[in-house]
Design a protein around this motif. Structure first.
Motif, PDB file in Angstrom:
ATOM      1  N   HIS A 223      -2.514 -16.630  -1.853  1.00 25.80           N
ATOM      2  CA  HIS A 223      -1.185 -16.015  -1.928  1.00 25.80           C
ATOM      3  C   HIS A 223      -0.406 -16.449  -0.694  1.00 25.80           C
ATOM      4  O   HIS A 223      -0.988 -16.671   0.372  1.00 25.80           O
ATOM      5  N   LYS A 234       0.341  -8.716  -0.963  1.00 34.73           N
ATOM      6  CA  LYS A 234      -0.114  -9.570  -2.067  1.00 34.73           C
ATOM      7  C   LYS A 234      -1.635  -9.692  -2.080  1.00 34.73           C
ATOM      8  O   LYS A 234      -2.270  -9.580  -3.131  1.00 34.73           O
ATOM      9  N   THR A 237      -3.224  -6.390  -3.324  1.00 32.30           N
ATOM     10  CA  THR A 237      -2.877  -5.803  -4.626  1.00 32.30           C
ATOM     11  C   THR A 237      -2.860  -6.788  -5.792  1.00 32.30           C
ATOM     12  O   THR A 237      -2.905  -6.366  -6.946  1.00 32.30           O
ATOM     13  N   GLN A 238      -2.800  -8.082  -5.520  1.00 39.86           N
ATOM     14  CA  GLN A 238      -2.651  -9.052  -6.612  1.00 39.86           C
ATOM     15  C   GLN A 238      -3.883  -9.929  -6.751  1.00 39.86           C
ATOM     16  O   GLN A 238      -4.381 -10.472  -5.752  1.00 39.86           O
ATOM     17  N   PRO A 239      -4.394 -10.127  -7.981  1.00 33.48           N
ATOM     18  CA  PRO A 239      -5.512 -11.055  -8.181  1.00 33.48           C
ATOM     19  C   PRO A 239      -5.083 -12.481  -7.847  1.00 33.48           C
ATOM     20  O   PRO A 239      -3.907 -12.831  -7.921  1.00 33.48           O
ATOM     21  N   PRO A 241      -4.510 -16.369  -8.451  1.00 33.29           N
ATOM     22  CA  PRO A 241      -4.224 -17.161  -9.651  1.00 33.29           C
ATOM     23  C   PRO A 241      -5.417 -18.036  -9.987  1.00 33.29           C
ATOM     24  O   PRO A 241      -6.185 -18.430  -9.101  1.00 33.29           O
ATOM     25  N   PHE A 264     -10.855 -10.372  -8.091  1.00 34.66           N
ATOM     26  CA  PHE A 264     -10.301  -9.184  -7.435  1.00 34.66           C
ATOM     27  C   PHE A 264     -11.258  -8.002  -7.590  1.00 34.66           C
ATOM     28  O   PHE A 264     -11.459  -7.218  -6.664  1.00 34.66           O
TER      29      PHE A 264
END
Length: 483
Positions: A223, A234, A237-239, A241, A264
């Motif tokens: 990220h 990021k 909280t975000q998997p 890509p 994640f």
């Protein structure tokens, strides 16, 4: 650079002597906590000396973390972990470590140089890193700062894992704890649970290894954000890509490995460093004639401290279940073709009846020819049931390497003397270009390919014992049988 007071202070040490025995020759680099110098002992031995900055040394916590590096590395005793020779305090009160002097460059510098790093070379490097982490995790040590700059590639082709200074140790350490505002690690490589400040284990290092591979293969971080706060949010909280959505040229096998390392959800990530290394070795072995015996012996030596849940596979495609083991299924028997009734024509009806009669005859011939093979199937099944390796597996055969299996029976002939039987009974089944199995004609039986203690890849669990795969021909599911 000359206006930097910290750099000026570090440069001023050049030419001085520490504790009457270490002469500082040159400055290698300056980091946030310490400066690293090239030095020479009074008896002529060259080394690297890492000196904690004076403003950092006033903190008891940071001093303890610095000294912990020596303890962690010495507990490992692994040749791929940089060797710490001595620990002491300089005349001005700054702690320092004396380490082996390395010749080469960091993975980060190599990866972003003109030549870059090929995919296969990256797998080889990461395999060694995971070997070190496997030992560390078995001792309760979590590195917590794996990144390209902490992986050093020596001029002789070796790999060294650097900077165990912020490692978390279950026992024997200084019990250094993370305080609010003192985040330990490098954000682009930190796992979500590490950023959240929760309890971490070896899977945080596995995430960092995946993030390192992602960085090298894509030339970007998992990220990215314009500010540190944005990046923290990021990462927490975000998997990540899927790797191949960012770098389509990466092979599916490597993409699957990196994606699983960066999962994640902890339950979907590799459970151990060894599990991830096995998948990497499997990919490397698919195109290599053999592995070095040293690599195999090291894995055997460090296998006992780690509890592995079972053989693992590379991560499946996004959205697929990761719980079921991969098995080879026999393709369905070809059914006789039946003409479609496209009209009510009498000729078509006669054609249907004729085709049915031909199909019945063909089926009868098929079962007459197939019946002699049933005895062979029975013998193969009996051999499978009594195989020592299958008893050790305790379940369906899956792709695994020898480090997860029990030692084969001592009554079996040495694998190095085994050769494929003259009638060409076994071939290598290549499924989507990966995970080879040894199979018999018509896919009646499938046996996993493993690496034995001598580093030879063999068909494992066959009634004849381990059979080297070197001379076996390739076999694809599209082929129904071979002559």
């Amino acid at each position: 650079m000359s206006d930097d007071p910290q750099l000026a202070h570090c440069t001023a040490r050049i030419g001085t002597v520490l504790r009457g025995k270490w002469r500082i020759d040159s400055l290698i680099g300056v980091g946030g906590m310490a400066a690293v110098y090239e030095a020479t002992h009074r008896i002529g031995r060259r080394c690297a000396i890492k000196i904690l900055h004076p403003e950092i040394a006033v903190s008891k916590e940071l001093r303890a973390r610095f000294e912990q590096e020596a303890l962690a590395v010495n507990q490992l005793g692994h040749p791929a972990a940089v060797n710490v020779i001595d620990i002491d305090t300089s005349e001005d009160g700054s702690p320092f470590l004396v380490m082996e002097l390395l010749d080469g460059e960091s993975l980060g510098k190599r990866a972003h140089g003109s030549g870059g790093i090929e995919e296969r070379e990256l797998l080889r490097i990461v395999s060694t890193v995971l070997e070190v982490l496997d030992v560390a995790h078995g001792l309760g040590i979590v590195h917590r700062d794996i990144k390209p700059d902490n992986l050093f590639l020596t001029s002789s082709g070796g790999v060294k894992v650097l900077d165990f200074g912020i490692a978390r140790m279950k026992q024997g350490g200084s019990n250094v704890r993370t305080r609010i505002g003192a985040m330990l690690g490098t954000i682009p490589y930190m796992s979500p649970e590490q950023i959240a400040g929760g309890q971490i284990d070896g899977r945080a290092d596995i995430f960092a290894v995946g993030a390192t591979m992602f960085r090298v293969l894509t030339k970007r971080h998992v990220h990215e954000g314009s500010t540190e706060s944005e990046l923290l949010i990021k990462m927490a909280t975000q998997p990540a890509p899927a790797l191949r959505t960012v770098a389509p040229s990466v092979s599916p096998e490597v993409g699957a490995i990196v994606d699983r390392a960066l999962a994640f959800d902890l339950s979907r990530r590799y459970p151990t460093a060894r599990a991830m290394r096995e998948d990497i070795e499997r990919v490397l072995g698919a195109n290599a004639a053999h592995h070095t015996s040293a690599s195999v012996s090291i894995r055997a030596e460090v296998s006992s401290p780690i509890s592995v849940d079972g053989p693992t596979m590379a991560a499946p495609a996004l959205g697929q279940s990761m719980q079921a083991p991969m098995v080879v299924s026999a393709p369905p028997q070809p059914a006789a073709a039946s003409p479609q009734a496209g009209s009510n024509s009498t000729l078509l009806i006669i054609g249907v009846i004729g085709s049915f009669v031909v199909a019945v005859c063909l089926a009868a011939v098929f079962f007459v020819v197939r019946s002699p093979d049933s005895a062979e199937d029975t013998r193969e099944s009996a051999g499978d049931d009594t195989s020592q390796e299958d008893k050790a597996d305790g379940g369906p055969r899956t792709v695994a390497t020898s480090s997860n299996t029990s030692t084969p029976s001592s009554t079996a002939a040495p694998s190095s003397t085994r050769r494929p039987v003259p009638n060409g009974k076994y071939r290598l089944l290549i499924k989507d270009g990966k995970y080879p199995f040894c199979v018999t004609s018509k896919l009646k039986k499938a046996y996993p390919v493993r690496t034995n203690d001598e580093g030879v890849k063999v068909c494992s669990g066959t009634p004849e014992g381990p059979i080297p795969i070197d001379d076996l021909k390739a076999y694809h599911p599209s082929e129904f049988q071979w002559e």
